[in-house]
Design a protein around this motif. Structure first.
Motif, PDB file in Angstrom:
ATOM      1  N   ILE A   4       1.105   7.862  -2.168  1.00  0.00           N
ATOM      2  CA  ILE A   4       0.161   8.790  -2.732  1.00  0.00           C
ATOM      3  C   ILE A   4      -0.201   8.535  -4.062  1.00  0.00           C
TER       4      ILE A   4
ATOM      5  N   GLY B 175      12.444   8.771   2.013  1.00  0.00           N
ATOM      6  CA  GLY B 175      11.142   9.214   2.717  1.00  0.00           C
ATOM      7  C   GLY B 175      10.383   9.857   1.717  1.00  0.00           C
ATOM      8  N   ILE B 176      10.845  10.767   0.952  1.00  0.00           N
ATOM      9  CA  ILE B 176      10.008  11.128  -0.146  1.00  0.00           C
ATOM     10  C   ILE B 176       9.480  10.329  -1.207  1.00  0.00           C
TER      11      ILE B 176
ATOM     12  N   ARG C 190       9.116   6.858  -0.857  1.00  0.00           N
ATOM     13  CA  ARG C 190       7.978   6.171  -0.282  1.00  0.00           C
ATOM     14  C   ARG C 190       6.616   6.831  -0.202  1.00  0.00           C
ATOM     15  N   LEU C 191       6.822   8.157   0.121  1.00  0.00           N
ATOM     16  CA  LEU C 191       5.367   8.859   0.236  1.00  0.00           C
ATOM     17  C   LEU C 191       4.893   9.150  -1.041  1.00  0.00           C
ATOM     18  N   TYR C 192       5.803   9.666  -1.986  1.00  0.00           N
ATOM     19  CA  TYR C 192       5.010   9.776  -3.265  1.00  0.00           C
ATOM     20  C   TYR C 192       4.546   8.668  -3.868  1.00  0.00           C
TER      21      TYR C 192
END
Length: 315
Positions: A160, A152-153, A155-157
């Motif tokens: 961004i 999850g982190i 993909r989010l990173y």
């Protein structure tokens, strides 16, 4: 080839991600087709724009869902190719492929939304520091390994970082011609700033005396990270291959150094080409203005010149 033959079609080509990219591409053609005729007063989208957009989508797919994405989990050098495709090549191609009237609509919509306060991050220096800072921070070994082990982190990173790359490229691409953007020497300075800001991260990677990333040197960590991009039990990867070294033709340290060199080389090639182009355009503009000034000076009489009538002489 390069170990891809050991994985199935789903692992190598990510059909779900491919379908998403195809749907976005189809939506693009609907937008510039029937909807474009309604909203853009018949403004046509050139073939070159369409090719740029599709090329950007292809690079983004290969880097984030295709073979390069899988290889990037096995070899650091391919990880850097994936990063270059995702943030240095795909964004400007996609931005140039999107019609001007679409960008006007997006900018106007953002200007009316609560996100309008974020326009601060689109300022040239802020955007350059933001993108290169996020890129460099991600490649701190502890940060990189943590992100790679938390899907999850991860993909989010990446999302961004992609948005930050769009903000950085906005100054260089300037998709809205009517908006006064950075030009001439200031744009050349912006390009040079980006070239400098990424150097420390690449230097850390290139000149490290040992492998920095457990993702590419520790079999257990590698197997856990691979579990997010391949099907089946990650522990089977260890029993079948033993670790990432099975797929690498180079030692982890050498592979890491090549990755850093490739990233810096690709960045330097892209920005050096843009620097040369911007300099040439600025030089032509300066010469054009000088030529026009000279012509105006010849055609216009000085303010203290006295015009003589026919037959009149000056004593």
């Amino acid at each position: 080839m390069l170990g891809l033959e050991y994985f199935n079609f789903k692992d190598v080509w990510s059909p779900v991600f491919l379908a998403i990219m195809l749907l976005i591409s189809a939506g693009y053609f609907v937008l510039i087709g029937p909807l474009g005729e309604k909203w853009a007063s018949g403004e046509k989208v050139s073939v070159s724009r369409k090719i740029l957009f599709l090329t950007g989508m292809l690079l983004l797919y290969l880097a984030q869902g295709g073979p390069i994405e899988l290889l990037g989990h096995m070899m650091f050098s391919f990880h850097m190719v994936s990063m270059a495709f995702s943030y240095l090549l795909a964004p400007p191609l996609l931005m140039l492929g999107v019609p001007t009237w679409v960008w006007r609509f997006i900018v106007q919509a953002l200007g009316r939304s609560p996100l309008r306060g974020l326009k601060f991050f689109a300022k040239p220096v802020v955007a350059a520091v933001l993108f290169n800072g996020l890129f460099s921070f991600y490649h701190i070994p502890l940060v990189h390994d943590y992100v790679m082990l938390h899907f999850g982190i991860h993909r989010l990173y990446y999302v961004i970082l992609f948005i930050a790359s769009i903000l950085m490229w906005w100054t260089l691409v300037n998709p809205l011609p009517e908006k006064a953007g950075v030009q001439g020497l200031k744009k050349m300075g912006f390009i040079f700033l980006n070239m400098v800001l990424l150097t420390p991260a690449c230097g850390l990677i290139i000149f490290a005396s040992e492998p920095l990333y457990a993702t590419y040197s520790d079999p257990g960590v590698w197997a856990r990270a691979m579990g997010y991009c391949v099907s089946g039990d990650p522990s089977m990867l260890l029993s079948q291959f033993g670790g990432p070294q099975f797929f690498g033709y180079l030692e982890p340290k050498v592979d890491q150094q090549i990755g850093g060199i490739m990233m810096k080389f690709i960045q330097e090639l892209i920005f050096a080409s843009m620097l040369a182009y911007v300099f040439f355009q600025w030089y032509k503009q300066e010469n054009r203005e000088d030529t026009e000034d000279e012509r105006n000076g010849i055609a216009t009489l000085p303010s203290d010149t006295v015009a003589l009538t026919p037959g009149e002489t000056v004593k």
